[in-house]
Design a protein around this motif. Sequence first.
Motif, PDB file in Angstrom:
ATOM      1  N   ASP A  18       0.923  -1.185   0.208  1.00 59.01           N
ATOM      2  CA  ASP A  18      -0.597   0.026  -0.018  1.00 59.01           C
ATOM      3  C   ASP A  18       1.259   1.341  -0.185  1.00 59.01           C
ATOM      4  O   ASP A  18       0.675   2.507  -1.028  1.00 59.01           O
ATOM      5  CB  ASP A  18      -0.545   0.026   0.632  1.00 59.01           C
ATOM      6  CG  ASP A  18      -1.828   1.218   0.718  1.00 59.01           C
ATOM      7  OD1 ASP A  18      -3.365   1.452   0.375  1.00 59.01           O
ATOM      8  OD2 ASP A  18      -1.517   2.105   2.009  1.00 59.01           O
ATOM      9  N   HIS A  22       0.961   3.339  -3.101  1.00 60.93           N
ATOM     10  CA  HIS A  22       0.811   4.899  -3.358  1.00 60.93           C
ATOM     11  C   HIS A  22       1.540   5.853  -3.666  1.00 60.93           C
ATOM     12  O   HIS A  22       1.178   7.660  -3.887  1.00 60.93           O
ATOM     13  CB  HIS A  22      -0.101   5.561  -1.875  1.00 60.93           C
ATOM     14  CG  HIS A  22      -1.565   4.662  -1.960  1.00 60.93           C
ATOM     15  ND1 HIS A  22      -1.776   3.574  -1.239  1.00 60.93           N
ATOM     16  CD2 HIS A  22      -3.068   5.169  -1.864  1.00 60.93           C
ATOM     17  CE1 HIS A  22      -3.684   3.171  -1.407  1.00 60.93           C
ATOM     18  NE2 HIS A  22      -3.644   4.242  -1.428  1.00 60.93           N
ATOM     19  N   ASP A  27      -3.769   7.349  -6.797  1.00 69.48           N
ATOM     20  CA  ASP A  27      -4.693   7.472  -7.114  1.00 69.48           C
ATOM     21  C   ASP A  27      -4.768   6.070  -6.832  1.00 69.48           C
ATOM     22  O   ASP A  27      -5.807   5.697  -7.943  1.00 69.48           O
ATOM     23  CB  ASP A  27      -5.465   8.030  -8.218  1.00 69.48           C
ATOM     24  CG  ASP A  27      -6.812   8.549  -8.182  1.00 69.48           C
ATOM     25  OD1 ASP A  27      -7.469   8.246  -6.934  1.00 69.48           O
ATOM     26  OD2 ASP A  27      -7.211   8.884  -9.445  1.00 69.48           O
ATOM     27  N   ASP A  29      -6.428   3.954  -4.906  1.00 69.12           N
ATOM     28  CA  ASP A  29      -6.523   2.628  -5.045  1.00 69.12           C
ATOM     29  C   ASP A  29      -8.231   2.998  -5.549  1.00 69.12           C
ATOM     30  O   ASP A  29      -9.227   1.819  -6.138  1.00 69.12           O
ATOM     31  CB  ASP A  29      -8.443   3.194  -3.588  1.00 69.12           C
ATOM     32  CG  ASP A  29      -6.661   3.238  -2.597  1.00 69.12           C
ATOM     33  OD1 ASP A  29      -6.177   2.181  -2.557  1.00 69.12           O
ATOM     34  OD2 ASP A  29      -7.209   3.744  -1.194  1.00 69.12           O
ATOM     35  N   ARG A  30      -8.639   4.213  -6.534  1.00 68.56           N
ATOM     36  CA  ARG A  30      -9.302   4.249  -7.377  1.00 68.56           C
ATOM     37  C   ARG A  30      -9.133   3.452  -8.751  1.00 68.56           C
ATOM     38  O   ARG A  30     -10.630   2.763  -9.313  1.00 68.56           O
ATOM     39  CB  ARG A  30      -9.787   5.922  -7.536  1.00 68.56           C
ATOM     40  CG  ARG A  30     -11.276   6.384  -8.096  1.00 68.56           C
ATOM     41  CD  ARG A  30     -11.976   7.727  -8.165  1.00 68.56           C
ATOM     42  NE  ARG A  30     -10.410   8.163  -8.955  1.00 68.56           N
ATOM     43  CZ  ARG A  30     -10.227   8.403 -10.612  1.00 68.56           C
ATOM     44  NH1 ARG A  30     -11.411   8.339 -11.322  1.00 68.56           N
ATOM     45  NH2 ARG A  30      -9.376   9.705 -10.698  1.00 68.56           N
ATOM     46  N   LEU A  33      -6.666  -0.424  -8.031  1.00 69.53           N
ATOM     47  CA  LEU A  33      -7.586  -1.639  -6.727  1.00 69.53           C
ATOM     48  C   LEU A  33      -8.804  -2.095  -7.006  1.00 69.53           C
ATOM     49  O   LEU A  33      -9.532  -3.180  -6.526  1.00 69.53           O
ATOM     50  CB  LEU A  33      -7.293  -0.903  -5.113  1.00 69.53           C
ATOM     51  CG  LEU A  33      -7.576  -2.243  -4.091  1.00 69.53           C
ATOM     52  CD1 LEU A  33      -7.095  -3.027  -4.278  1.00 69.53           C
ATOM     53  CD2 LEU A  33      -7.363  -1.318  -2.865  1.00 69.53           C
ATOM     54  N   GLU A  34      -9.972  -0.402  -6.952  1.00 68.76           N
ATOM     55  CA  GLU A  34     -10.944  -0.365  -7.437  1.00 68.76           C
ATOM     56  C   GLU A  34     -11.635  -2.227  -8.193  1.00 68.76           C
ATOM     57  O   GLU A  34     -12.537  -2.497  -7.889  1.00 68.76           O
ATOM     58  CB  GLU A  34     -11.786   0.784  -7.701  1.00 68.76           C
ATOM     59  CG  GLU A  34     -13.548   0.618  -7.328  1.00 68.76           C
ATOM     60  CD  GLU A  34     -14.075   2.165  -7.866  1.00 68.76           C
ATOM     61  OE1 GLU A  34     -14.153   2.311  -8.975  1.00 68.76           O
ATOM     62  OE2 GLU A  34     -13.115   2.456  -6.701  1.00 68.76           O
ATOM     63  N   SER A  37     -10.948  -5.252  -6.914  1.00 67.50           N
ATOM     64  CA  SER A  37     -11.829  -5.287  -6.114  1.00 67.50           C
ATOM     65  C   SER A  37     -13.255  -5.437  -6.308  1.00 67.50           C
ATOM     66  O   SER A  37     -14.396  -5.768  -5.204  1.00 67.50           O
ATOM     67  CB  SER A  37     -11.453  -4.658  -4.819  1.00 67.50           C
ATOM     68  OG  SER A  37     -10.602  -4.732  -3.857  1.00 67.50           O
ATOM     69  N   ALA A  77      -2.618  -4.128  -6.957  1.00 61.77           N
ATOM     70  CA  ALA A  77      -4.034  -3.908  -6.634  1.00 61.77           C
ATOM     71  C   ALA A  77      -3.942  -5.966  -7.065  1.00 61.77           C
ATOM     72  O   ALA A  77      -4.862  -5.672  -6.169  1.00 61.77           O
ATOM     73  CB  ALA A  77      -4.249  -3.515  -7.424  1.00 61.77           C
ATOM     74  N   THR A  80      -3.029  -6.815  -3.365  1.00 64.60           N
ATOM     75  CA  THR A  80      -4.203  -6.788  -2.281  1.00 64.60           C
ATOM     76  C   THR A  80      -5.611  -6.954  -1.877  1.00 64.60           C
ATOM     77  O   THR A  80      -6.272  -7.160  -1.129  1.00 64.60           O
ATOM     78  CB  THR A  80      -4.274  -4.666  -2.794  1.00 64.60           C
ATOM     79  OG1 THR A  80      -2.333  -4.448  -2.612  1.00 64.60           O
ATOM     80  CG2 THR A  80      -5.252  -4.616  -1.449  1.00 64.60           C
ATOM     81  N   ASN A  84      -6.852  -9.434   0.421  1.00 66.40           N
ATOM     82  CA  ASN A  84      -7.650  -8.914   1.456  1.00 66.40           C
ATOM     83  C   ASN A  84      -9.025 -10.077   2.239  1.00 66.40           C
ATOM     84  O   ASN A  84      -8.970 -10.652   2.182  1.00 66.40           O
ATOM     85  CB  ASN A  84      -8.488  -7.765   0.611  1.00 66.40           C
ATOM     86  CG  ASN A  84      -9.612  -6.831   1.726  1.00 66.40           C
ATOM     87  OD1 ASN A  84      -9.631  -7.605   2.967  1.00 66.40           O
ATOM     88  ND2 ASN A  84     -10.017  -6.507   0.771  1.00 66.40           N
TER      89      ASN A  84
END
Length: 298
Positions: A18, A22, A27, A29-30, A33-34, A37, A77, A80, A84
């Motif tokens: 993480d 980052h 960006d 996560d958006r 990773l999104e 996930s 990504a 992660t 999770n």
Amino acid sequence: DPRCVKVDPEPQGLDAIDLYAHAAFPDFDRILLEPFSDPRNDHLLNHLRHLLFTEGENVAMVTNHGQIIDIALVLGAFLTAMCNSERTFGVLGKTVELDDLAERVNVLVSRMVVTQAALGVPAMQVLQIGARTFLSIPQTASRRRAKLDSELVRANNTVMRHELELQMAKGGQLLAMAASGSQDLSMTAGLIKKARDAWLKRRGEEPPDSDTLHLQPLYDGTMKLMQSCDYVLPVAISLDPAAPCCVLGEMTRLTERDDCHRVMDWIAHAHQEATGVQTIYHWHEDDLLTQVRSLARR
């Protein structure tokens, strides 16, 4: 010595992934990773876990090659999302630990990349936190500019391929790579107009009044690696702040050599749909690609 072409993983936990992800791409996560996930892609992660841990099948995760950090961020990504603590697999609620998954994750990168650093840490250490790294020396312009001895290049790649084959022979391995050894070429509308004749010959239409992106042909060695895996998972990626994207394709089994090109065609189409940038994959060297390269060097 295998250690000169292979670096084994040293997982340091999801927090380390993480942190680096980052730092390299705020960006993360958006944009990256999104999609991994997203519940709509749960079937892909479930299938991937089953192939790696139960069936012992090998999977190639293939991306386009916009920036040198593309494949590392995509892997971050993926790791992660898979590891999770809230993600479970099957009715028995199985989970995947990073230490176990990292032992099955392999990434093929250019030796030229390991001179880069993130947060002052060598790129190799960053990759180590989630994958086994194999170092190749592709026949690219950056290699030629470095004026590396051709015998040294050949020896490096021979030992690397041998070590990679031994690892993949174990089964249940993921091989991540930016399939084209050469970076994607971005052309402004003004520049592509200068290649009008070649564009007309290849596309049968006038050049667009917008930017274009050109994915360069796969190397023979890359195609052999893709075909040696049981499945391919294509990923279209863009880290351009103006049009970022990460699009996951379906798990695909290749049956013939040209399927490798068709996978790249899908990546180009997915990239274009997600970013709005006209994206072309070149199956082979052609007049248009030659002119694009020439214009890009100016």
